[in-house]
Design an enzyme around this catalytic site. Structure first.
Site, PDB file in Angstrom:
ATOM      1  N   SER A  35     -34.430  18.597 -27.792  1.00  0.00           N
ATOM      2  CA  SER A  35     -34.798  17.171 -27.772  1.00  0.00           C
ATOM      3  C   SER A  35     -35.215  16.734 -26.366  1.00  0.00           C
ATOM      4  CB  SER A  35     -33.658  16.294 -28.309  1.00  0.00           C
ATOM      5  OG  SER A  35     -32.592  16.185 -27.387  1.00  0.00           O
TER       6      SER A  35
ATOM      7  N   LYS B  49     -34.766  13.000 -15.196  1.00  0.00           N
ATOM      8  CA  LYS B  49     -35.658  14.099 -15.602  1.00  0.00           C
ATOM      9  C   LYS B  49     -37.047  13.556 -15.942  1.00  0.00           C
ATOM     10  CE  LYS B  49     -31.915  16.845 -17.747  1.00  0.00           C
ATOM     11  NZ  LYS B  49     -31.873  18.086 -16.993  1.00  0.00           N
TER      12      LYS B  49
ATOM     13  N   SER C 107     -37.370  10.075 -31.235  1.00  0.00           N
ATOM     14  CA  SER C 107     -37.363  11.454 -31.736  1.00  0.00           C
ATOM     15  C   SER C 107     -38.177  11.559 -33.019  1.00  0.00           C
ATOM     16  CB  SER C 107     -35.925  11.895 -32.020  1.00  0.00           C
ATOM     17  OG  SER C 107     -35.282  12.206 -30.817  1.00  0.00           O
TER      18      SER C 107
ATOM     19  N   HIS D 101     -36.773   5.213 -21.682  1.00  0.00           N
ATOM     20  CA  HIS D 101     -35.741   5.287 -22.729  1.00  0.00           C
ATOM     21  C   HIS D 101     -34.602   6.145 -22.184  1.00  0.00           C
ATOM     22  CE1 HIS D 101     -33.548   6.043 -26.318  1.00  0.00           C
ATOM     23  NE2 HIS D 101     -33.865   7.336 -26.335  1.00  0.00           N
TER      24      HIS D 101
ATOM     25  N   CYS E   7     -35.730   6.029 -31.890  1.00  0.00           N
ATOM     26  CA  CYS E   7     -35.570   5.066 -30.789  1.00  0.00           C
ATOM     27  C   CYS E   7     -36.858   4.323 -30.455  1.00  0.00           C
ATOM     28  CB  CYS E   7     -35.072   5.767 -29.536  1.00  0.00           C
ATOM     29  SG  CYS E   7     -33.512   6.581 -29.769  1.00  0.00           S
TER      30      CYS E   7
ATOM     31  N   GLU F 129     -32.461   2.548 -36.402  1.00  0.00           N
ATOM     32  CA  GLU F 129     -32.404   3.840 -37.089  1.00  0.00           C
ATOM     33  C   GLU F 129     -31.020   4.021 -37.684  1.00  0.00           C
ATOM     34  OE1 GLU F 129     -33.046   5.756 -33.001  1.00  0.00           O
ATOM     35  OE2 GLU F 129     -31.976   7.275 -34.135  1.00  0.00           O
TER      36      GLU F 129
HETATM   37  P1  HMG Z   1     -24.419  19.892 -23.267  1.00  0.00           P
HETATM   38  O1  HMG Z   1     -24.506  21.201 -23.911  1.00  0.00           O
HETATM   39  O2  HMG Z   1     -23.146  19.152 -23.371  1.00  0.00           O
HETATM   40  O3  HMG Z   1     -24.645  19.901 -21.736  1.00  0.00           O
HETATM   41  O4  HMG Z   1     -25.614  19.024 -23.873  1.00  0.00           O
HETATM   42  P2  HMG Z   1     -25.403  20.911 -20.740  1.00  0.00           P
HETATM   43  O5  HMG Z   1     -24.752  22.208 -20.726  1.00  0.00           O
HETATM   44  O6  HMG Z   1     -26.892  20.862 -21.029  1.00  0.00           O
HETATM   45  O7  HMG Z   1     -25.082  20.157 -19.392  1.00  0.00           O
HETATM   46  C1  HMG Z   1     -25.573  18.880 -19.151  1.00  0.00           C
HETATM   47  C2  HMG Z   1     -25.811  18.756 -17.648  1.00  0.00           C
HETATM   48  O8  HMG Z   1     -24.538  18.779 -16.980  1.00  0.00           O
HETATM   49  C3  HMG Z   1     -26.618  19.916 -17.062  1.00  0.00           C
HETATM   50  O9  HMG Z   1     -27.425  19.352 -16.054  1.00  0.00           O
HETATM   51  C4  HMG Z   1     -25.538  20.805 -16.420  1.00  0.00           C
HETATM   52  O10 HMG Z   1     -26.020  21.606 -15.350  1.00  0.00           O
HETATM   53  C5  HMG Z   1     -24.565  19.748 -15.927  1.00  0.00           C
HETATM   54  P3  HMG Z   1     -29.033  19.665 -16.044  1.00  0.00           P
HETATM   55  O11 HMG Z   1     -29.159  21.124 -15.921  1.00  0.00           O
HETATM   56  O12 HMG Z   1     -29.556  19.185 -17.401  1.00  0.00           O
HETATM   57  O13 HMG Z   1     -29.547  18.868 -14.921  1.00  0.00           O
HETATM   58  N1  HMG Z   1     -23.185  20.221 -15.731  1.00  0.00           N
HETATM   59  C6  HMG Z   1     -22.390  19.798 -14.729  1.00  0.00           C
HETATM   60  N2  HMG Z   1     -22.605  18.953 -13.695  1.00  0.00           N
HETATM   61  C7  HMG Z   1     -21.567  18.714 -12.840  1.00  0.00           C
HETATM   62  N3  HMG Z   1     -20.350  19.311 -12.960  1.00  0.00           N
HETATM   63  C8  HMG Z   1     -20.105  20.176 -13.965  1.00  0.00           C
HETATM   64  C9  HMG Z   1     -21.152  20.453 -14.907  1.00  0.00           C
HETATM   65  N4  HMG Z   1     -21.244  21.240 -16.005  1.00  0.00           N
HETATM   66  C10 HMG Z   1     -22.483  21.100 -16.499  1.00  0.00           C
HETATM   67  N5  HMG Z   1     -18.890  20.751 -14.064  1.00  0.00           N
HETATM   68  C11 HMG Z   1     -27.030  17.169 -24.356  1.00  0.00           C
HETATM   69  C12 HMG Z   1     -26.156  17.848 -23.314  1.00  0.00           C
HETATM   70  C13 HMG Z   1     -27.742  15.982 -23.721  1.00  0.00           C
HETATM   71  C14 HMG Z   1     -28.066  18.148 -24.902  1.00  0.00           C
HETATM   72  C15 HMG Z   1     -26.111  16.677 -25.531  1.00  0.00           C
HETATM   73  O14 HMG Z   1     -25.250  15.682 -25.033  1.00  0.00           O
HETATM   74  C16 HMG Z   1     -26.875  16.112 -26.695  1.00  0.00           C
HETATM   75  O15 HMG Z   1     -27.298  16.852 -27.576  1.00  0.00           O
HETATM   76  N6  HMG Z   1     -27.080  14.747 -26.740  1.00  0.00           N
HETATM   77  C17 HMG Z   1     -27.835  14.089 -27.805  1.00  0.00           C
HETATM   78  C18 HMG Z   1     -29.332  14.336 -27.694  1.00  0.00           C
HETATM   79  C19 HMG Z   1     -30.006  13.554 -26.602  1.00  0.00           C
HETATM   80  O16 HMG Z   1     -29.462  12.584 -26.077  1.00  0.00           O
HETATM   81  N7  HMG Z   1     -31.263  13.920 -26.289  1.00  0.00           N
HETATM   82  C20 HMG Z   1     -32.038  13.229 -25.290  1.00  0.00           C
HETATM   83  C21 HMG Z   1     -33.553  13.399 -25.489  1.00  0.00           C
HETATM   84  S1  HMG Z   1     -34.053  12.922 -27.145  1.00  0.00           S
HETATM   85  C22 HMG Z   1     -33.939  11.171 -27.143  1.00  0.00           C
HETATM   86  O17 HMG Z   1     -33.812  10.581 -26.123  1.00  0.00           O
HETATM   87  C23 HMG Z   1     -33.961  10.498 -28.476  1.00  0.00           C
HETATM   88  C24 HMG Z   1     -32.628   9.950 -28.938  1.00  0.00           C
HETATM   89  O18 HMG Z   1     -32.283   8.809 -28.191  1.00  0.00           O
HETATM   90  C25 HMG Z   1     -32.667   9.647 -30.422  1.00  0.00           C
HETATM   91  C26 HMG Z   1     -33.807   8.815 -30.977  1.00  0.00           C
HETATM   92  O19 HMG Z   1     -34.946   8.855 -30.602  1.00  0.00           O
HETATM   93  O20 HMG Z   1     -33.502   8.130 -31.946  1.00  0.00           O
HETATM   94  C27 HMG Z   1     -31.509  10.942 -28.779  1.00  0.00           C
END
Ligand code: HMG
Length: 416
Positions: free
Chosen positions: A211, A257, A334, A248, A119, A87
């Site tokens: 996502s 999750k 995605s 993935h 992906c 991609e």
């Molecule tokens: P974010 O806003 O940085 O993080 O976004 P958050 O606020 O959601 O926190 C992440 C986790 O850390 C949470 O845990 C918090 O509680 C925890 P959860 O509730 O989810 O279990 N946390 C802490 N833990 C310990 N100590 C602390 C602390 N503070 C918070 N102090 C996000 C995270 C993944 C959304 C962001 O990084 C992002 O947008 N990433 C890109 C998108 C992505 O990877 N999506 C995955 C699903 S889609 C997919 O897999 C397809 C893809 O590969 C693309 C394709 O298909 O081509 C992306």
């Protein structure tokens, strides 16, 4: 152990490649003022692979395939189908696959094209290759599917910690040494705007939290379709049937999750108590999922290659114990399209798995400072490789609007 029928078609050899540079995410967290535990525990991620300016999707793909040929079992003349899934293509029209075809010296009668569905593209390629092997068109030849990507988001965005890079070369044949693929799979597709990259952008856009929901809903959908595909023969719970479950992995916590969701779907099919289901998911996560995650934890998201890096790590770490073990694999792209499919390790899998040598690649990398990483992230054109090394091939730059690639004089990590 299951009694599921497997066709003899499947993965004959597997090789992986990651860039020579790595950034410890703790350093990035410090630079961005984010608590380190949010990344190490909240996302489960420790390091990300960083592509230098002389690596792109083409070189990652060719370098992974070069490692596959270096395993010594297959010659380029035996390949009748080359698919490069990505991609993060290098041109809107000219496919990455034709550059790879030339670099690897594949025959002129080898059908080749690039394919894309975020992906999921790598798994799309594996499924096309499987069907091609079962058709008369294959004429006893093998199919090479290469999944190759560089995951880039905007600097300073929350997604920045989920970048990465890598490639997997997956050789499929009618007599697979590594993993026999079962004919049944479950698919889920539907149009969602969770992650996208408009044509003019180098960095992806993402609706991060959405996502995660899309991924999990697609998993539920693919599992439901998988049960239908088994047509009543799939009564055994998935958590009991498989010796490993691979997901993935954009970041390792996502696999956790996903496993919870699979346990819910699995238990809903059997109507067991939800608390019992959560306990079962926790217990089985360590045994069925965690052993495949180290490479993803240390390279970040490699998009199309991610699932196959998990497979490579699991196989190379558990080589002696593989034969007869059955695994489930979940691919998500995605946009979205997802597929749950299964395989059983073949009798000869220990030898094929040992040749992957995934750990040596991770250990040979040079650690970057945040400033060096930022320079790599913002430099788009090729430069000659430094003494830090490269794989067998590198991107030599653009002249007259045309991309040029070259073979490195002294390649690190080209061997198996
Ligand atoms: P974010 O806003 O940085 O993080 O976004 P958050 O606020 O959601 O926190 C992440 C986790 O850390 C949470 O845990 C918090 O509680 C925890 P959860 O509730 O989810 O279990 N946390 C802490 N833990 C310990 N100590 C602390 C602390 N503070 C918070 N102090 C996000 C995270 C993944 C959304 C962001 O990084 C992002 O947008 N990433 C890109 C998108 C992505 O990877 N999506 C995955 C699903 S889609 C997919 O897999 C397809 C893809 O590969 C693309 C394709 O298909 O081509 C992306």
């Amino acid at each position: 152990m299951s009694t599921q029928q497997h066709s003899s078609v499947g993965i004959d050899q597997l090789a992986v490649y990651v860039p020579r540079y790595v950034l410890e995410l703790e350093k990035l967290a410090r630079a961005r003022g984010v608590p380190a535990e949010k990344i190490s525990i909240g996302l489960g991620a420790h390091e990300m692979a960083v592509a230098p300016p002389w690596e792109d999707t083409v070189t990652l793909a060719a370098n992974a395939a070069e490692r596959l040929f270096a395993q010594g079992w297959t010659r380029p003349e035996e390949i009748g189908l080359l698919l490069v899934a990505t991609e993060t293509a290098v041109d809107h029209a000219k496919p990455a696959s034709i550059f790879v075809h030339e670099l690897l010296g594949l025959p002129a009668n080898c059908r080749t094209f690039e394919l894309k569905h975020a992906c999921y593209g790598g798994t799309a390629g594996v499924m096309i290759a499987r069907d091609w092997l079962l058709s008369p068109a294959s004429r006893g030849r093998k199919a090479l599917v290469i999944a190759s990507d560089i995951a880039r988001y905007d600097l300073h965005s929350s997604a920045e910690f989920t970048q990465g890079a890598g490639a997997a070369a997956v050789l499929l044949s009618a007599e697979p040494r590594l993993l026999e693929l079962a004919p049944e799979s479950g698919v889920f597709a539907g149009n969602v705007y969770d992650f996208w990259r408009p044509l003019e952008r180098r960095e992806a856009l993402v609706d991060g939290k959405f996502s995660l929901d899309c991924y999990l809903d697609a998993l539920s959908g693919a599992l439901a379709d998988y049960r239908s595909a088994l047509n009543g023969r799939g009564g055994q719970p998935l958590l009991e049937r498989f010796d490993a479950l691979l997901y993935h992995t954009p970041f390792p916590k996502m696999a956790y999750k996903a496993h919870l969701r699979l346990a819910e779907v699995d238990s809903a099919a059997r109507i067991v108590d939800p608390e019992e289901c959560a306990r079962l998911a926790e217990k089985t996560y360590a045994e069925l999922v965690e052993p495949s995650l180290t490479m993803a934890r240390r390279t970040g998201n490699s998009y199309t290659a991610s699932l196959y890096l998990c497979l490579a790590w699991l196989a190379s770490q558990r080589a002696a114990a593989l034969p007869g073990r059955e695994i489930g694999l979940f691919s998500y792209g995605s946009g979205c399209c997802a597929e749950f499919f299964t395989g059983r390790f073949a009798e000869r899998s220990p030898e094929a798995a040992q040749k992957i040598a995934a750990a040596e690649l991770l250990d040979a990398r040079r650690s970057l400072s945040v400033e060096e990483y930022e320079r790599c992230a913002t430099t788009a054109v090729g430069e000659p490789p430094t003494t830090d090394g490269t794989g067998a091939f590198f991107f030599a730059g653009v002249r007259d609007d045309k991309r040029h690639y070259a073979r490195a004089q002294r390649a690190l990590g080209a061997g198996a």
